[in-house]
Scaffold this active site. Structure first.
Site, PDB file in Angstrom:
ATOM      1  CG  HIS A 132      -1.905   0.983   1.442  1.00 25.02           C
ATOM      2  ND1 HIS A 132      -1.336   2.440   1.719  1.00 25.02           N
ATOM      3  CD2 HIS A 132      -3.178   0.901   1.237  1.00 25.02           C
ATOM      4  CE1 HIS A 132      -2.670   2.989   2.012  1.00 25.02           C
ATOM      5  NE2 HIS A 132      -3.664   2.079   1.439  1.00 25.02           N
ATOM      6  CB  CYS A 191      -3.480   3.348  -1.613  1.00 24.36           C
ATOM      7  SG  CYS A 191      -4.768   4.759  -1.190  1.00 24.36           S
ATOM      8  CD  GLN A 205      -6.952  -4.731   3.878  1.00 25.91           C
ATOM      9  OE1 GLN A 205      -7.882  -5.271   4.186  1.00 25.91           O
ATOM     10  NE2 GLN A 205      -6.931  -3.299   3.729  1.00 25.91           N
ATOM     11  CG  ASP A 246       0.648  -2.527   6.081  1.00 29.04           C
ATOM     12  OD1 ASP A 246      -0.376  -2.606   6.929  1.00 29.04           O
ATOM     13  OD2 ASP A 246       0.673  -1.696   5.056  1.00 29.04           O
ATOM     14  CE  LYS A 295      -6.965  -0.362   6.280  1.00 30.48           C
ATOM     15  NZ  LYS A 295      -7.678   0.493   4.926  1.00 30.48           N
TER      16      LYS A 295
HETATM   17  N1  PLP Z   1      -1.545  -0.724   4.472  1.00 30.43           N
HETATM   18  C1  PLP Z   1      -2.490  -1.406   3.948  1.00 30.43           C
HETATM   19  C2  PLP Z   1      -2.434  -2.695   3.549  1.00 30.43           C
HETATM   20  C3  PLP Z   1      -4.083  -0.722   3.849  1.00 30.43           C
HETATM   21  O1  PLP Z   1      -4.800  -1.360   3.319  1.00 30.43           O
HETATM   22  C4  PLP Z   1      -4.147   0.586   4.335  1.00 30.43           C
HETATM   23  C5  PLP Z   1      -5.358   1.134   4.310  1.00 30.43           C
HETATM   24  O2  PLP Z   1      -6.022   1.013   3.382  1.00 30.43           O
HETATM   25  C6  PLP Z   1      -3.044   1.047   5.015  1.00 30.43           C
HETATM   26  C7  PLP Z   1      -1.731   0.516   4.867  1.00 30.43           C
HETATM   27  C8  PLP Z   1      -3.329   2.705   5.372  1.00 30.43           C
HETATM   28  O3  PLP Z   1      -3.877   2.517   6.612  1.00 30.43           O
HETATM   29  P1  PLP Z   1      -4.461   4.120   7.197  1.00 30.43           P
HETATM   30  O4  PLP Z   1      -4.942   4.685   5.945  1.00 30.43           O
HETATM   31  O5  PLP Z   1      -5.546   3.732   8.135  1.00 30.43           O
HETATM   32  O6  PLP Z   1      -3.348   4.628   8.007  1.00 30.43           O
END
Ligand code: PLP
Length: 406
Positions: free
Chosen positions: A122, A364, A202, A199, A225
């Protein structure tokens, strides 16, 4: 036994209609809905228990502090951390990863040093590393996914060279649903003396996570999430790594002493939590994690696997539907497109008219989209309250798109 109707009744929004149709919420990958217990905790947090934390000598401040600090332990247990001192509370994964970039990586990386990333990260686990590339000449080494969307852990391991200072890897792709064998990567990286940032945005929503077993150095999660409030989150930082980190943001709460000429830091993890935090959001996150634990992460995973298998089988019967990635053991996240049916935004607009909420776009994850040779998909991402009947509604709406556009 997982009583799906009872679970659904915990989420008031699921009984509303959208565009005159019952809501079918399949945008959980972007953000999940909130159970009544979380909504109640947030309401109570403001209506009855609100105050600033860590600084009060009055009843409400002590109460808010106790509740807020209690969440550190809840997160530690949820992630299998050895101690709550390894949990930094924050606003979500983006803040967590930036903290690692500024606080750990920046001071110890020089021009030519490398960070290894998978192509399916992401942007939250890409852009902070571009800062280091632009500002310090750090080199980003990319590891591709296989044609089925799986990631060969050996390719990540082989990419680690003498100049690698960090590996960044998602535990579950937000586009493909691919689950990565992060333990294999962490084990090999540790042998090579290279830390791994996982990360978990998910993955932690869909499966039981144990950071001690994975052996990672950093594990980031995001509250919204996890059925908690937006603006909440946490990052696990193993104790030895936390000792290596310098503070990322300066301000109140993270200091012990400030004079005109000097400043000393609070103990970790407090030294990484500057300013007034998202107090009520964090308290709500604790309640959301308790809610998930109460349902049982194994039960949630088993339910979602059933819905995933049903969706996967039904999608396979539609020869006009493309599903990106079909890695073994993938989660219930499907990136869809219909050949000749125009842009993903058009499809999602039609689905919306049928009450089906999905996300359309590049999610993203532009480097991944680029590698797959596409610029947008419709993503249907399932959560703990979704059902096979909702898969049927989605497919009826996709069939309509196919009839309209293709
Ligand atoms: N990493 C992954 C795999 C995600 O799906 C997301 C959110 O869509 C994020 C990071 C970023 O999360 P946040 O926008 O809550 O900081």
């Amino acid at each position: 036994m997982y009583d799906i109707q009872s679970v659904r009744s915990d989420f008031p929004i699921l009984s509303r209609e959208v565009n005159g149709k019952p809501l079918v919420y399949l945008d959980n990958g972007a953000s999940a809905q909130k159970p009544q217990v979380v909504i109640d905790a947030v309401t109570r947090g403001y209506a009855e228990e609100y105050s600033n934390v860590h600084r009060g000598l009055h009843y409400l401040s002590n109460l808010a502090t106790e509740k807020y600090e209690g969440v550190r332990g809840t997160v530690a247990r949820f992630l299998g951390a050895a101690s709550e001192d390894e949990i930094i509370l924050n606003s979500g994964t983006t803040e967590g990863i930036n903290m690692v970039a500024y606080g750990w990586a920046m001071p110890r990386m020089e021009a030519g040093d490398e960070i290894v990333l998978s192509i399916m990260e992401h942007h939250a686990n890409i852009v902070p590393w571009h800062f280091l590339r632009e500002r310090q000449g750090v080199v980003i080494k990319w590891v591709d996914v296989e044609p089925d969307g799986s990631l060969d852990p050996q390719k990540m391991i082989d990419a680690i060279g003498p100049k690698t200072k960090l590996v960044g890897i998602t535990h579950m792709s937000n586009v493909l649903g691919t689950v990565v064998d992060v333990k294999a990567i962490c084990t090999a990286a540790r042998d090579k003396g290279v830390p791994v940032l996982v990360d978990g945005s998910q993955a932690a929503v869909h499966m039981s996570v144990n950071v001690a077993d994975i052996g990672c150095d950093f594990y980031a999660v995001t509250g919204h999430k996890l059925y908690g409030p937006s603006g909440s989150g946490a990052i696990y930082v193993r104790k030895d790594r936390m000792a290596e980190m310098r503070p990322f943001m300066g301000g109140g709460d993270m200091i012990r002493d400030v004079t005109r000429d000097t400043v000393t830091w609070n103990d970790p993890p407090m030294m990484f939590e500057a300013g007034t935090p998202g107090i009520v959001q964090t308290i709500g996150l604790g309640v959301a994690l308790d809610y998930m634990t109460g349902l049982g992460m194994e039960n949630i995973a088993a339910h979602e696997a059933k819905v995933r298998d049903y969706a996967r089988d039904r999608f396979k019967g539609l020869n006009w539907l493309q599903v990106q990635g079909d890695a073994p053991g993938k989660g219930a996240i499907f990136s869809l497109s219909i050949e000749g049916a125009g842009h993903a935004h058009d499809i999602s607009t039609v689905l919306d008219k049928k009450g089906v909420a999905v996300r359309a776009g590049s999610h993203c994850a532009m480097p991944l989209m680029d590698a797959m040779g596409i610029n947008a998909t419709c993503r249907a991402s399932f959560g703990l309250y979704n059902t096979e009947a909702e898969v049927d509604v989605l497919i009826d709406a996709l069939e309509l798109c196919h009839d309209l556009f293709a």
